[in-house]
Design a protein around this motif. Structure first.
Motif, short mmCIF file in Angstrom:
data_model
loop_
_atom_site.label_atom_id
_atom_site.label_comp_id
_atom_site.label_asym_id
_atom_site.label_seq_id
_atom_site.Cartn_x
_atom_site.Cartn_y
_atom_site.Cartn_z
N ALA A 19 0.84 -1.20 0.00
CA ALA A 19 0.00 0.00 0.00
C ALA A 19 0.87 1.25 0.00
O ALA A 19 0.59 2.23 -0.71
CB ALA A 19 -0.94 -0.01 1.21
N TYR A 20 1.95 1.22 0.79
CA TYR A 20 2.86 2.37 0.82
C TYR A 20 3.51 2.57 -0.55
O TYR A 20 3.59 3.68 -1.07
CB TYR A 20 3.93 2.18 1.90
CG TYR A 20 4.93 3.30 1.92
CD1 TYR A 20 4.62 4.53 2.49
CD2 TYR A 20 6.19 3.13 1.34
CE1 TYR A 20 5.55 5.57 2.49
CE2 TYR A 20 7.11 4.15 1.31
CZ TYR A 20 6.79 5.37 1.90
OH TYR A 20 7.69 6.41 1.88
N SER A 24 0.98 3.97 -2.99
CA SER A 24 0.75 5.40 -2.70
C SER A 24 1.91 6.24 -3.18
O SER A 24 1.73 7.31 -3.77
CB SER A 24 0.53 5.59 -1.20
OG SER A 24 0.39 6.96 -0.90
N SER A 25 3.13 5.76 -2.97
CA SER A 25 4.32 6.50 -3.43
C SER A 25 4.34 6.59 -4.95
O SER A 25 4.67 7.63 -5.52
CB SER A 25 5.59 5.81 -2.96
OG SER A 25 5.71 5.90 -1.56
N VAL A 59 1.76 6.50 -7.02
CA VAL A 59 0.70 7.41 -7.48
C VAL A 59 1.08 8.85 -7.23
O VAL A 59 0.82 9.73 -8.07
CB VAL A 59 -0.63 7.07 -6.77
CG1 VAL A 59 -1.67 8.15 -6.99
CG2 VAL A 59 -1.15 5.72 -7.24
N ASN A 60 1.73 9.14 -6.13
CA ASN A 60 2.06 10.51 -5.78
C ASN A 60 3.44 10.96 -6.28
O ASN A 60 3.84 12.09 -6.03
CB ASN A 60 2.00 10.69 -4.26
CG ASN A 60 0.59 10.52 -3.75
OD1 ASN A 60 -0.37 10.97 -4.38
ND2 ASN A 60 0.43 9.85 -2.63
#
Length: 98
Positions: free
Chosen positions: A86-87, A90-91, A93-94
């Motif tokens: 998940a981390y 998220s990284s 995507v961002n």
């Protein structure tokens, strides 16, 4: 084997029937003794089987506890990997340029 009932015991209060009742009672003792001994053997066998079953159950409970601990370790590992995934997602995507 069922334990047979003994005939009425002789009584000095009934002297007229004492000898007949004593003879019948004493004559019944060998079969009664055999039945009691067989029953005692069956009770001992049942006790031994119960003790063996108890030992097996204790062993199985220990095995189950060990397996539950292993499963918890794998569940914790899976959660850790899920958090890491998940981390990373998220990284990604961002991240600039995505």
């Amino acid at each position: 084997m069922a334990i047979p009932a003994l005939p009425d015991a002789p009584s000095r209060a009934d002297p007229a029937n004492f000898a007949d009742k004593a003879d019948a009672w004493v004559a019944a003792l060998p079969d009664w003794t055999t039945a009691v001994n067989v029953t005692a053997g069956q009770v001992q066998t049942n006790a031994n089987n119960a003790d063996s079953a108890k030992t097996n159950a204790i062993s199985a409970a220990g095995d189950a506890a060990t397996q539950a601990s292993i499963a918890q370790t794998y569940a914790d590992d899976a959660q850790s990997w899920a958090n890491a995934a998940a981390y990373s997602a998220s990284s990604a995507v961002n991240a600039p340029g995505t």
